[in-house]
Write a protein that holds these residues in place. Structure first.
Motif, PDB file in Angstrom:
ATOM      1  N   TRP A  13       0.642  -1.332  -0.336  1.00 18.83           N
ATOM      2  CA  TRP A  13       0.003   0.000  -0.244  1.00 18.83           C
ATOM      3  C   TRP A  13       1.058   0.842  -0.269  1.00 18.83           C
ATOM      4  CZ3 TRP A  13      -4.361  -1.457  -0.873  1.00 18.83           C
ATOM      5  CH2 TRP A  13      -4.977  -3.430  -0.476  1.00 18.83           C
ATOM      6  N   ALA A  14       0.508   1.954  -0.455  1.00 23.09           N
ATOM      7  CA  ALA A  14       0.787   4.194  -0.664  1.00 23.09           C
ATOM      8  C   ALA A  14       1.021   3.874   0.296  1.00 23.09           C
ATOM      9  CB  ALA A  14       0.651   4.456  -1.567  1.00 23.09           C
ATOM     10  N   ALA A  18      -0.523   9.675   0.557  1.00 26.73           N
ATOM     11  CA  ALA A  18      -0.669   9.674  -1.012  1.00 26.73           C
ATOM     12  C   ALA A  18      -2.385   9.204  -1.255  1.00 26.73           C
ATOM     13  CB  ALA A  18       0.570   8.635  -1.784  1.00 26.73           C
ATOM     14  N   TYR A  19      -3.026   8.776  -0.842  1.00 23.66           N
ATOM     15  CA  TYR A  19      -4.176   8.623  -0.501  1.00 23.66           C
ATOM     16  C   TYR A  19      -5.247  10.063  -1.021  1.00 23.66           C
ATOM     17  CZ  TYR A  19      -2.895   3.685  -2.065  1.00 23.66           C
ATOM     18  OH  TYR A  19      -2.833   1.996  -2.115  1.00 23.66           O
ATOM     19  N   THR A  60      -3.194   2.770  -6.090  1.00 19.26           N
ATOM     20  CA  THR A  60      -2.772   0.999  -5.278  1.00 19.26           C
ATOM     21  C   THR A  60      -1.839   0.689  -6.806  1.00 19.26           C
ATOM     22  OG1 THR A  60      -4.318   1.306  -3.456  1.00 19.26           O
ATOM     23  CG2 THR A  60      -2.916  -1.026  -4.302  1.00 19.26           C
ATOM     24  N   TYR A  63       1.327   2.934  -7.658  1.00 18.88           N
ATOM     25  CA  TYR A  63       2.363   2.498  -6.300  1.00 18.88           C
ATOM     26  C   TYR A  63       2.552   1.106  -6.196  1.00 18.88           C
ATOM     27  CZ  TYR A  63       4.943   2.502  -1.783  1.00 18.88           C
ATOM     28  OH  TYR A  63       5.388   2.129  -0.687  1.00 18.88           O
ATOM     29  N   GLN A  67       7.134  -0.167  -7.219  1.00 18.15           N
ATOM     30  CA  GLN A  67       7.725  -0.232  -6.707  1.00 18.15           C
ATOM     31  C   GLN A  67       8.604  -1.854  -6.358  1.00 18.15           C
ATOM     32  OE1 GLN A  67       8.679   0.893  -3.104  1.00 18.15           O
ATOM     33  NE2 GLN A  67       7.633   3.073  -4.603  1.00 18.15           N
TER      34      GLN A  67
END
Length: 68
Positions: A13-14, A18-19, A60, A63, A67
Motif C-alpha cells: 500500500w502507498a 498518497a491517497y 495502489t 504504487y 515499487q
C-alpha cells in the motif's frame, strides 16, 4: 525492531497521504461538476464512494508498479 518494517519492494500500500490528496481533489471536482442538490442524496453518496474507490485502486496499482 527494524525487522518489522517491510522492505521497499514488500509494501503493498502507498502511504496514507498518497491517497488523501487525490481523493479529496477528485471529490472537490465532483462537487463542482455535480453540485449538492442537483441529484438525489443517495446518487451523490454512491458517486462519491465509487470515485474514491476508483482513485484508491489507481493509486495502489501505480504504487505497486513503481515499487518493483
Amino acid at each position: 525492531m527494524r525487522d518489522s518494517i517491510p522492505a521497499r519492494g514488500d509494501r503493498k500500500w502507498a502511504p496514507w497521504w498518497a491517497y488523501l490528496a487525490p481523493i479529496l481533489g477528485v471529490n472537490y471536482l465532483r462537487q463542482i461538476v455535480v453540485p449538492f442538490g442537483t441529484v438525489p442524496v443517495i446518487i451523490d453518496v454512491l458517486l462519491a464512494v465509487m470515485l474514491a474507490g476508483a482513485v484508491f485502486v489507481l493509486i495502489t496499482a501505480f504504487y505497486r508498479l513503481t515499487q518493483r
